[in-house]
Motif scaffolding. Sequence first.
Motif, short mmCIF file in Angstrom:
data_model
loop_
_atom_site.label_atom_id
_atom_site.label_comp_id
_atom_site.label_asym_id
_atom_site.label_seq_id
_atom_site.Cartn_x
_atom_site.Cartn_y
_atom_site.Cartn_z
N ALA A 159 0.83 -1.21 0.00
CA ALA A 159 0.00 0.00 0.00
C ALA A 159 0.86 1.25 0.00
CB ALA A 159 -0.93 -0.01 1.22
N ALA A 160 1.97 1.21 0.74
CA ALA A 160 2.86 2.37 0.76
C ALA A 160 3.43 2.63 -0.62
CB ALA A 160 4.00 2.14 1.75
N HIS A 161 3.74 1.54 -1.32
CA HIS A 161 4.29 1.68 -2.68
C HIS A 161 3.23 2.27 -3.60
CE1 HIS A 161 7.11 -0.38 -5.80
NE2 HIS A 161 7.16 0.93 -5.84
N ASP A 162 1.98 1.77 -3.50
CA ASP A 162 0.90 2.25 -4.35
C ASP A 162 0.63 3.73 -4.13
OD1 ASP A 162 0.65 -0.24 -5.34
OD2 ASP A 162 -1.19 -0.75 -4.25
N GLU A 163 0.72 4.18 -2.87
CA GLU A 163 0.40 5.56 -2.54
C GLU A 163 1.29 6.54 -3.29
OE1 GLU A 163 -0.34 8.22 1.47
OE2 GLU A 163 1.22 6.72 1.47
N PHE A 164 2.48 6.06 -3.64
CA PHE A 164 3.44 6.93 -4.32
C PHE A 164 3.46 6.71 -5.82
CE2 PHE A 164 6.10 9.09 -1.15
CZ PHE A 164 5.51 8.59 -0.01
N ALA A 165 2.45 5.98 -6.35
CA ALA A 165 2.50 5.55 -7.74
C ALA A 165 2.59 6.70 -8.74
CB ALA A 165 1.27 4.70 -8.08
N LEU A 166 1.92 7.83 -8.46
CA LEU A 166 1.97 8.94 -9.41
C LEU A 166 2.65 10.17 -8.83
CD1 LEU A 166 -1.40 9.02 -11.36
CD2 LEU A 166 0.88 8.64 -12.25
N THR A 167 3.40 9.99 -7.75
CA THR A 167 4.08 11.13 -7.16
C THR A 167 5.45 11.29 -7.76
OG1 THR A 167 5.05 9.85 -5.37
CG2 THR A 167 2.85 10.74 -4.99
N THR B 155 4.57 -2.72 -10.92
CA THR B 155 5.74 -2.29 -10.17
C THR B 155 5.45 -1.07 -9.31
OG1 THR B 155 7.04 -3.06 -12.06
CG2 THR B 155 8.22 -1.81 -10.40
N GLY B 156 4.45 -0.28 -9.69
CA GLY B 156 4.07 0.89 -8.90
C GLY B 156 5.07 2.01 -8.95
N LEU B 157 5.74 2.20 -10.09
CA LEU B 157 6.73 3.28 -10.18
C LEU B 157 6.05 4.65 -10.17
CD1 LEU B 157 9.37 2.02 -12.78
CD2 LEU B 157 9.28 1.66 -10.31
N SER B 158 6.80 5.64 -9.73
CA SER B 158 6.30 7.01 -9.69
C SER B 158 6.34 7.64 -11.08
CB SER B 158 7.15 7.84 -8.74
OG SER B 158 8.45 8.03 -9.28
N LEU B 159 5.70 8.78 -11.22
CA LEU B 159 5.75 9.51 -12.48
C LEU B 159 7.18 9.89 -12.81
CD1 LEU B 159 4.18 10.81 -14.82
CD2 LEU B 159 3.96 12.87 -13.42
N ALA B 160 7.96 10.28 -11.82
CA ALA B 160 9.36 10.65 -12.05
C ALA B 160 10.15 9.46 -12.58
CB ALA B 160 9.99 11.17 -10.76
N GLN C 49 12.52 18.74 -14.02
CA GLN C 49 12.49 18.39 -12.59
C GLN C 49 11.50 19.27 -11.84
OE1 GLN C 49 14.06 15.74 -11.02
NE2 GLN C 49 12.58 16.37 -9.48
N ILE C 50 11.43 20.54 -12.19
CA ILE C 50 10.44 21.43 -11.56
C ILE C 50 9.03 20.92 -11.82
CG2 ILE C 50 9.43 23.75 -11.70
CD1 ILE C 50 12.27 24.80 -12.22
N ALA C 51 8.78 20.46 -13.04
CA ALA C 51 7.45 19.94 -13.40
C ALA C 51 7.13 18.69 -12.62
CB ALA C 51 7.38 19.67 -14.89
N LEU C 52 8.11 17.82 -12.44
CA LEU C 52 7.89 16.59 -11.67
C LEU C 52 7.57 16.92 -10.21
CD1 LEU C 52 10.70 14.39 -13.23
CD2 LEU C 52 8.23 13.98 -13.41
N ASP C 53 8.27 17.91 -9.66
CA ASP C 53 7.98 18.34 -8.29
C ASP C 53 6.57 18.91 -8.17
OD1 ASP C 53 10.54 17.58 -7.59
OD2 ASP C 53 11.37 19.61 -7.67
N ALA C 54 6.16 19.70 -9.17
CA ALA C 54 4.82 20.28 -9.15
C ALA C 54 3.75 19.21 -9.28
CB ALA C 54 4.68 21.30 -10.27
N ALA C 55 4.01 18.22 -10.14
CA ALA C 55 3.06 17.12 -10.30
C ALA C 55 2.94 16.32 -9.01
CB ALA C 55 3.49 16.22 -11.46
N HIS C 56 4.05 16.15 -8.33
CA HIS C 56 4.06 15.46 -7.04
C HIS C 56 3.16 16.17 -6.03
CE1 HIS C 56 5.59 13.68 -3.33
NE2 HIS C 56 5.95 14.86 -2.91
#
Length: 421
Positions: A9-17, A81-86, A315-322
């Motif tokens: 669940a912790a991994h999923d929570e970060f899936a799009l961050t 795998t639940g990877l983040s957007l970054a 990188q700024i965009a990835l931070d904003a999306a997060h």
Amino acid sequence: MNAPLTEAAAHDEFALTGTAAPALTAVEDSSWREAAQRAAQVAAKYADHVDLHARFPVEAFDALKQERLLSAMVPTRFGGTGLSLAEIATICETLAHGCASTAMIYAMHQIQVACIMEHGAEMPWHQGVLTKLVEQQWLLASATSEENIGGSMRTSACAVDVKDGRFHIEKMAPTISYGAHAEGILVTARRTAESPASDQVLIVTLLGDLELDKRGTWDSMGMRGTCSEGFRLVAEGGAQQILPTPFAEIADETMLPVSHTLWAAVWTGVAADAVNRAKSFFRAQARAKPGSVPPAGMRLAEAVGLLQMMQARLQIALDAAHVAHLARVQGHDADAPLSVQLNFASDMNTLKTSISSTALLVVQEVLMICGMAGYKNGTEYSVGRHLRDLHSAPLMINNDRIAQNTASLLLAQRPASPGRV
């Protein structure tokens, strides 16, 4: 008190961050990076042949499926795998070093995955799609453009017809990238025949539901491997295949931010590969005349500086999306000031326009550095394919249209406080 999150669940929570899930170990973190490198090597091997014949990069996608990277963004509770957007952006950039068409197709696939995850993952039918995608490494495409409307995806002429729990849709799409090679296509349409053009839904159609009648060919300047032919699309299925969220919200919250971010990663990767070729050429010149700095040094410094600005902007965009994703997950987005929402939207727009324009400038500098060795095809310094591929970047959701929309957003924003843009 909330129960502690399980590792999954912790991994999923970060899936799009914008940050990796804390449950990832160093071994797991390196495995997807190594998998992406292996797939990129395959993509690079066949990139020229894909470009020459305007064919789908079969070998690269066989490798991506074997490495199970098509389900990299799917949450672990569905087997992904639940990877983040970054992290997905990193894969896109890596693939773009080898083949821009492969990277762009991969990015467009992950955009569709994100839409299902964010707006359908609580519904049994869409949960089944995510599970099957992981098991069978399905490739997903989209049909948002339409004849007589063009690339304005916020309007539709066709309408979905729903009767007795079943839907029927017919759409004349001037382009469906890699549509003939996808196992599923996400289709936009008006909610009903009586709905205005802007009242749209997004329908997840699968290979068994749809019929594609090819109309025209794809003989383009660049991005030839995306095989973006036109089709008459006819699909039928269960009404549960229609995502419950209005498409306007899906576009604002997920499709456009993820698109602009992953596309920017692709274009950054293409530009980075070109700069690497320029560096190799520059070193070869320096070795030929020891003790002197080749005349292309200033241009190389300029190209590297532009590339670094692209990477920083991404990188700024990835931070904003997060930050934006966390606000939605925590239910704070509805309470966010309008100015914050407008700022995010305009930031995503300027990300796309700035990266797409700058990438072209970088490769043009590289061409001047490498000269005829870069202009000719078939040399280790060739950048003709890079340049042709990147000419598509300002056209994908036309930069002029985006700039006009950004201007409207800026008019609605309050002046920035001192020290802020």
